[in-house]
Design an enzyme around this catalytic site. Sequence first.
Site, PDB file in Angstrom:
ATOM      1  N   HIS A 177      72.835 -33.185 -44.765  1.00  0.00           N
ATOM      2  CA  HIS A 177      73.223 -32.378 -43.527  1.00  0.00           C
ATOM      3  C   HIS A 177      71.906 -31.500 -43.351  1.00  0.00           C
ATOM      4  CE1 HIS A 177      77.183 -32.359 -45.649  1.00  0.00           C
ATOM      5  NE2 HIS A 177      77.436 -32.960 -44.826  1.00  0.00           N
ATOM      6  N   LEU A 186      77.747 -28.329 -47.190  1.00  0.00           N
ATOM      7  CA  LEU A 186      76.232 -28.927 -46.811  1.00  0.00           C
ATOM      8  C   LEU A 186      75.329 -29.053 -47.991  1.00  0.00           C
ATOM      9  CD1 LEU A 186      75.678 -26.478 -43.583  1.00  0.00           C
ATOM     10  CD2 LEU A 186      77.006 -28.864 -43.925  1.00  0.00           C
ATOM     11  N   HIS A 187      74.801 -30.096 -48.057  1.00  0.00           N
ATOM     12  CA  HIS A 187      73.776 -30.398 -49.064  1.00  0.00           C
ATOM     13  C   HIS A 187      72.579 -30.932 -48.161  1.00  0.00           C
ATOM     14  CE1 HIS A 187      74.873 -34.534 -47.667  1.00  0.00           C
ATOM     15  NE2 HIS A 187      76.205 -34.417 -48.221  1.00  0.00           N
ATOM     16  N   MET A 198      81.337 -31.720 -42.045  1.00  0.00           N
ATOM     17  CA  MET A 198      82.700 -31.268 -42.515  1.00  0.00           C
ATOM     18  C   MET A 198      82.352 -30.119 -43.630  1.00  0.00           C
ATOM     19  SD  MET A 198      85.421 -34.492 -42.456  1.00  0.00           S
ATOM     20  CE  MET A 198      84.937 -35.296 -43.869  1.00  0.00           C
ATOM     21  N   SER A 251      79.004 -34.784 -49.993  1.00  0.00           N
ATOM     22  CA  SER A 251      79.760 -33.675 -50.432  1.00  0.00           C
ATOM     23  C   SER A 251      80.838 -34.240 -51.733  1.00  0.00           C
ATOM     24  CB  SER A 251      80.683 -32.983 -49.230  1.00  0.00           C
ATOM     25  OG  SER A 251      79.852 -32.912 -48.184  1.00  0.00           O
ATOM     26  N   LYS A 285      73.864 -42.670 -43.931  1.00  0.00           N
ATOM     27  CA  LYS A 285      74.454 -42.818 -44.795  1.00  0.00           C
ATOM     28  C   LYS A 285      75.991 -43.387 -44.451  1.00  0.00           C
ATOM     29  CE  LYS A 285      77.055 -40.726 -48.567  1.00  0.00           C
ATOM     30  NZ  LYS A 285      78.201 -40.297 -47.934  1.00  0.00           N
TER      31      LYS A 285
END
Length: 558
Positions: free
Chosen positions: A292, A288-289, A285, A442, A405
């Site tokens: 992801h 991004l971190h 969704m 996020s 997660k």
Amino acid sequence: MRELERHDSPDPCPRRLAIIGRGRLGHALAAACAQAGLAVDGPLGRGADGAGADAILLCVPDGEIAAAAAAAAPGPLLGHCSGASGLDVLGAREGFSLHPLMTVTPAGADFAGAGAAVDGTSPRALAAAEALATRLGLAPARIAASDRAAYHAAASVASNFLVTLEAAAERLGTTAGISRAQLAPLVRATVENWARLGPQAALTGPVARGDDATVRRQREAVAARTPEHLDLFDALVGATRAVAGNGVPASAPGPLRTIRTVASLRAALAGPRRAGATIGLVPTMGALHDGHLSLIRRARDTCDVVVVSLFVNPAQFGPAEDLAAYPRDEARDAQAAASAGADVLFAPAVAEVYPAGFATTVAVSGLTERLEGASRGAAHFTGVTTVVAKLLGMVQPDVAFFGHKDAQQAAVVRRMVRDLDLPVRIEALPTVREPDGLAMSSRNAYLGPEDRARAIALRRGLDAAEAAVAGGERSAAAIEAAVAAAMAPFGVEPEYAAVVDPDTFEPVGTIARDALVAVAAQVGPARLIDNTVLTPRREAPAGPGRPKAATGSGADRD
Ligand code: AMP
């Protein structure tokens, strides 16, 4: 053999050549040498040693060069005509190689204007090879041993494989009443155009135009009439799309392409898919971190084409949830996805995913009703499974990557894929955490400094669960209480803290094998979730005299 005339002119070209090997190339080179005014002995049979010549040219099969070199008369420069071999096959002799880049048939060969790969063990030998090639009308280019296989493969594709292609064309053409003679002018013009203009300008036809409907009809004809060439046809459609630049290259990652419609996505993926490329999908969704990005990197490592979808799916948000506030920054996400190796960012509008009249949902029962399903409402997972089913249909990936997660989401997706026999493999990857243990999310962006400090409560709760199990605790109720107790000092109360079966998400009363402890909690403006696997060891619970396992964030056993 006549007495050798040693030349003392500066011309390095051997004046008298002995050609050993009576195959096509031996005959063709002997004829070309004679025509060029060189003295030629041969082509000689395999017993001959070439004594008396300035240079001996071995025109024997690759596997016989070493033996022929060993049997050659000492003294003259020794050369071979193999395209694939280096100079080592000549042994310790001073020598050269000369491979005409020209096809040789029993009728001979026209070497004039053709290229030739040359090399030499010494400047003198190399100069002799270059001069001999030039004398024969060939344009020499030095090709080192390390480049030989690639050079020879390029020659095979250019010549041998072209014949294979034309044979396939001829076979299919015959079924429609067209002959080789009628195809030949087309082939000649095409090759001339390619040579003169380069591949992109020379490329015409339905693949280059992106006319998929015609390509589909052609494919049906190939499947019906020459099915033995269907794989070849598919591979060539994919490779041709790549040349035309209207498909995602099947090989190395290129620049990221952002695609917004299902039709363009299909068109972009059709070529690579037909060419046999494996496709990986990472549904997200956005915002991004590193969590992801770990999925994207894994997809990059294991798939030929990596599609990252970016879609904030309204269907999985409840009316009171954070749909409007959900962080959105497509430009930043595109950069991050590209840096992790994505090929395609599929970022459709809501209307592309849910057009007017959309009326279908995909719902998994049972395991969706617990934990996240119970907290967020039944519509949440139905929203997830519907959009994931759609994304799987749009991208048709070989593998789809999810994060542990969201363990319940991964389990629900697995169940849907299994129940609907969807042809995709689901891979779930470990949770990526901040240095202090907070699971990346996020929604962490909602946290101010104070809430950020409190958010570690979830990981501390999971630590407590792990410590309890390591200390011998097997009662789910006691473990759940330990989680809540460890979170309390942070002023964070679990919405749920539950020990469940990792596949069914059924509550577990007593831990006998791997179980999942999952926790959700509101921390300021952010609703956060986390989980870890609890693995009971076999040994007896710690007695009063034995130390309990240390508490700490420890290794993540997701
Ligand atoms: P989202 O954008 O939150 O829907 O997440 C997209 C995918 O990334 C889901 O499969 C998540 O489980 C996964 N993901 C989210 N956070 C993490 C994380 N910290 N570590 C690994 N995967 C994650």
